[in-house]
Write a protein that holds these residues in place. Sequence first.
Motif, PDB file in Angstrom:
ATOM      1  N   LEU A  30      35.541  63.551  39.594  1.00 15.61           N
ATOM      2  CA  LEU A  30      36.910  63.494  39.142  1.00 15.61           C
ATOM      3  C   LEU A  30      37.638  62.004  39.402  1.00 15.61           C
ATOM      4  CD1 LEU A  30      38.507  66.775  40.208  1.00 15.61           C
ATOM      5  CD2 LEU A  30      37.619  66.446  38.055  1.00 15.61           C
ATOM      6  N   HIS A  31      38.237  61.550  38.451  1.00 16.69           N
ATOM      7  CA  HIS A  31      39.006  60.105  38.699  1.00 16.69           C
ATOM      8  C   HIS A  31      40.480  60.202  38.587  1.00 16.69           C
ATOM      9  CE1 HIS A  31      35.228  57.470  38.789  1.00 16.69           C
ATOM     10  NE2 HIS A  31      34.809  58.821  38.171  1.00 16.69           N
ATOM     11  N   PHE A  32      41.087  59.841  39.851  1.00 12.47           N
ATOM     12  CA  PHE A  32      42.445  59.675  39.693  1.00 12.47           C
ATOM     13  C   PHE A  32      43.042  58.226  39.288  1.00 12.47           C
ATOM     14  CE2 PHE A  32      40.757  63.034  42.487  1.00 12.47           C
ATOM     15  CZ  PHE A  32      41.619  63.890  42.474  1.00 12.47           C
ATOM     16  N   VAL A  33      43.855  58.360  38.361  1.00  7.82           N
ATOM     17  CA  VAL A  33      44.480  57.154  38.004  1.00  7.82           C
ATOM     18  C   VAL A  33      46.013  57.214  38.368  1.00  7.82           C
ATOM     19  CG1 VAL A  33      45.217  55.832  35.740  1.00  7.82           C
ATOM     20  CG2 VAL A  33      43.162  57.263  35.888  1.00  7.82           C
ATOM     21  N   LEU A  34      46.355  56.405  39.238  1.00  3.30           N
ATOM     22  CA  LEU A  34      47.643  56.408  39.825  1.00  3.30           C
ATOM     23  C   LEU A  34      48.414  54.990  39.430  1.00  3.30           C
ATOM     24  CD1 LEU A  34      46.564  57.200  43.698  1.00  3.30           C
ATOM     25  CD2 LEU A  34      47.004  58.821  41.622  1.00  3.30           C
ATOM     26  N   VAL A  35      49.580  55.069  38.661  1.00  5.72           N
ATOM     27  CA  VAL A  35      50.152  54.447  38.124  1.00  5.72           C
ATOM     28  C   VAL A  35      51.640  54.091  38.635  1.00  5.72           C
ATOM     29  CG1 VAL A  35      51.352  53.491  35.837  1.00  5.72           C
ATOM     30  CG2 VAL A  35      49.016  54.409  35.841  1.00  5.72           C
ATOM     31  N   GLY A  36      51.866  53.055  39.385  1.00  5.54           N
ATOM     32  CA  GLY A  36      53.044  52.903  40.148  1.00  5.54           C
ATOM     33  C   GLY A  36      53.316  52.025  41.349  1.00  5.54           C
ATOM     34  N   PRO A  37      54.184  51.637  41.685  1.00  2.81           N
ATOM     35  CA  PRO A  37      54.468  50.773  42.955  1.00  2.81           C
ATOM     36  C   PRO A  37      54.112  51.493  44.115  1.00  2.81           C
ATOM     37  CG  PRO A  37      56.594  51.193  42.040  1.00  2.81           C
ATOM     38  CD  PRO A  37      55.741  51.810  40.985  1.00  2.81           C
ATOM     39  N   VAL A  38      53.784  50.850  45.273  1.00  3.62           N
ATOM     40  CA  VAL A  38      53.502  51.471  46.596  1.00  3.62           C
ATOM     41  C   VAL A  38      54.911  51.274  47.192  1.00  3.62           C
ATOM     42  CG1 VAL A  38      52.435  51.771  48.737  1.00  3.62           C
ATOM     43  CG2 VAL A  38      51.135  51.544  46.447  1.00  3.62           C
ATOM     44  N   VAL A  39      55.877  51.897  47.832  1.00  6.00           N
ATOM     45  CA  VAL A  39      56.985  51.647  48.477  1.00  6.00           C
ATOM     46  C   VAL A  39      57.026  52.184  49.878  1.00  6.00           C
ATOM     47  CG1 VAL A  39      59.543  51.656  48.148  1.00  6.00           C
ATOM     48  CG2 VAL A  39      57.878  51.143  46.196  1.00  6.00           C
ATOM     49  N   LYS A  40      57.376  51.483  50.727  1.00  8.90           N
ATOM     50  CA  LYS A  40      57.903  52.204  51.983  1.00  8.90           C
ATOM     51  C   LYS A  40      56.804  52.833  52.767  1.00  8.90           C
ATOM     52  CE  LYS A  40      61.394  54.793  50.247  1.00  8.90           C
ATOM     53  NZ  LYS A  40      62.300  55.828  50.125  1.00  8.90           N
ATOM     54  N   ILE A  41      55.458  52.667  52.277  1.00  8.55           N
ATOM     55  CA  ILE A  41      54.374  52.913  53.152  1.00  8.55           C
ATOM     56  C   ILE A  41      53.298  51.973  53.213  1.00  8.55           C
ATOM     57  CG2 ILE A  41      54.804  55.445  52.636  1.00  8.55           C
ATOM     58  CD1 ILE A  41      52.746  55.367  50.292  1.00  8.55           C
ATOM     59  N   ASP A  42      52.717  51.902  53.953  1.00  5.13           N
ATOM     60  CA  ASP A  42      51.450  50.841  54.118  1.00  5.13           C
ATOM     61  C   ASP A  42      50.452  50.904  53.208  1.00  5.13           C
ATOM     62  OD1 ASP A  42      49.829  48.804  55.097  1.00  5.13           O
ATOM     63  OD2 ASP A  42      49.525  49.481  57.139  1.00  5.13           O
ATOM     64  N   PRO A  43      50.423  50.114  52.156  1.00  7.62           N
ATOM     65  CA  PRO A  43      49.226  50.189  51.183  1.00  7.62           C
ATOM     66  C   PRO A  43      47.686  50.562  51.945  1.00  7.62           C
ATOM     67  CG  PRO A  43      50.629  48.278  50.558  1.00  7.62           C
ATOM     68  CD  PRO A  43      50.971  48.739  51.995  1.00  7.62           C
ATOM     69  N   GLU A  44      47.635  49.773  53.109  1.00  8.70           N
ATOM     70  CA  GLU A  44      46.554  50.071  53.685  1.00  8.70           C
ATOM     71  C   GLU A  44      46.021  51.538  54.264  1.00  8.70           C
ATOM     72  OE1 GLU A  44      43.874  47.920  53.893  1.00  8.70           O
ATOM     73  OE2 GLU A  44      45.323  46.704  52.896  1.00  8.70           O
ATOM     74  N   THR A  45      47.160  52.158  54.049  1.00 12.60           N
ATOM     75  CA  THR A  45      46.748  53.950  54.514  1.00 12.60           C
ATOM     76  C   THR A  45      46.376  54.679  53.334  1.00 12.60           C
ATOM     77  OG1 THR A  45      49.156  54.194  54.127  1.00 12.60           O
ATOM     78  CG2 THR A  45      48.485  53.408  56.417  1.00 12.60           C
ATOM     79  N   LEU A  46      46.263  53.955  52.150  1.00 14.33           N
ATOM     80  CA  LEU A  46      46.076  54.799  50.995  1.00 14.33           C
ATOM     81  C   LEU A  46      44.412  54.949  50.994  1.00 14.33           C
ATOM     82  CD1 LEU A  46      48.177  53.035  48.368  1.00 14.33           C
ATOM     83  CD2 LEU A  46      48.726  55.010  49.340  1.00 14.33           C
ATOM     84  N   PRO A  47      44.006  56.173  50.443  1.00 13.06           N
ATOM     85  CA  PRO A  47      42.608  56.280  50.511  1.00 13.06           C
ATOM     86  C   PRO A  47      41.839  55.271  49.418  1.00 13.06           C
ATOM     87  CG  PRO A  47      43.700  58.232  49.481  1.00 13.06           C
ATOM     88  CD  PRO A  47      44.721  57.299  50.266  1.00 13.06           C
ATOM     89  N   LYS A  48      40.893  54.926  49.977  1.00 16.76           N
ATOM     90  CA  LYS A  48      40.058  53.749  49.031  1.00 16.76           C
ATOM     91  C   LYS A  48      38.859  54.340  48.272  1.00 16.76           C
ATOM     92  CE  LYS A  48      42.911  50.466  50.775  1.00 16.76           C
ATOM     93  NZ  LYS A  48      43.411  51.381  51.614  1.00 16.76           N
ATOM     94  N   ASN A  49      38.832  55.580  48.193  1.00 15.83           N
ATOM     95  CA  ASN A  49      37.523  56.165  47.346  1.00 15.83           C
ATOM     96  C   ASN A  49      37.382  55.465  46.138  1.00 15.83           C
ATOM     97  OD1 ASN A  49      39.143  58.141  48.926  1.00 15.83           O
ATOM     98  ND2 ASN A  49      37.458  59.475  48.899  1.00 15.83           N
TER      99      ASN A  49
END
Length: 334
Positions: A191-210
């Motif tokens: 399954l491929h997740f397409v996430l469109v939008g700005p990253v706000v108020k959270i550290d981008p480094e905490t996002l999963p990098k799969n």
Amino acid sequence: MFFVEEPIDTESQTAWLDVRTEEAGVRVVVPRLPGRRTPEQTNDTLRTLLDEFFAAEGIYDPVLWYYTPMSLDFTDHLKGAVTVYDCMDELSAFKGAPPRLIECERTLLAKADLVFTGGYSLWEAKRTLHANAHPFPSSVDVAHFGQARVEQPDPDDQAAIPHPRLGFYGVIDERFDIDLIGTIAEARPDLHFVLVGPVVKIDPETLPKNPNIHYLGPKVYDELPRYLAGWDVALLPFALNESTRFISPTKTPEYLAGGCPAVSTPITDVVRTYGDTGVVRIARTPDEFTAAIDAALDDAKDRDRLLATADGVLRDMSWDKTWNEMKEKIECAI
């Protein structure tokens, strides 16, 4: 109609208002202020700029329409024919909310003649605080998002992403369930997740990098149907916390207008409005959410039924209808 936006800092030592005219004659007013000012200096400058602007434009006894109580800091002296508080979210529950927001909201509720809320859950929370409160759940521009029902070329940054694609557009912040998406992506690399939008108020480094999670960044409103057209299932993966307790996501009817089945976590206003429609599936845990995605992929195969059901859900929705109902209540308050 004048829409006053948040001020923007500049390198200039002079403050001014940048005014532009948008569709339907709406004039957007953007204060441009010198940086390194105290909150008191900012509010004094904003008050002076707006007073001079309104006087020059001959604006007297306007309908004062507030989206945030914090605007009272520089407009509490204004008198209008009607004051409307359009409460779209429980802003005090958001990460980084100003400590004074609750106090300012109490003041605005006392000042307002009308309170509109962005959904039924929020209305239930505010109706005990104001005698003239009315719910206005999210509507949709069916024609705009309906463009996604027509096959069209993929945007360049989406074209190489394999199917099945599971899409989300919106702000990625504390309301977004990062762990949910990361867990499913790990368990289901197909399954491929397409996430469109700005990253706000959270550290981008905490996002999963799969490798099957694709962060495409922010897009403008006009671009959204092109992305939506290339998705197999649309997602509303909201965390269940204080910041999502009262939300009524506008993207739910937008996804349906685009002809895309949806899967959502059990956000109250999504469940009560769309939970029994058959085109928005509700799931809480990663396993339930994955099963709902698979079921939605099957739903998408019967496109005629999907579109007919979505159209039935959207039949009575339009921003024109919402505005006409709001306008009627404003006229009654004058």
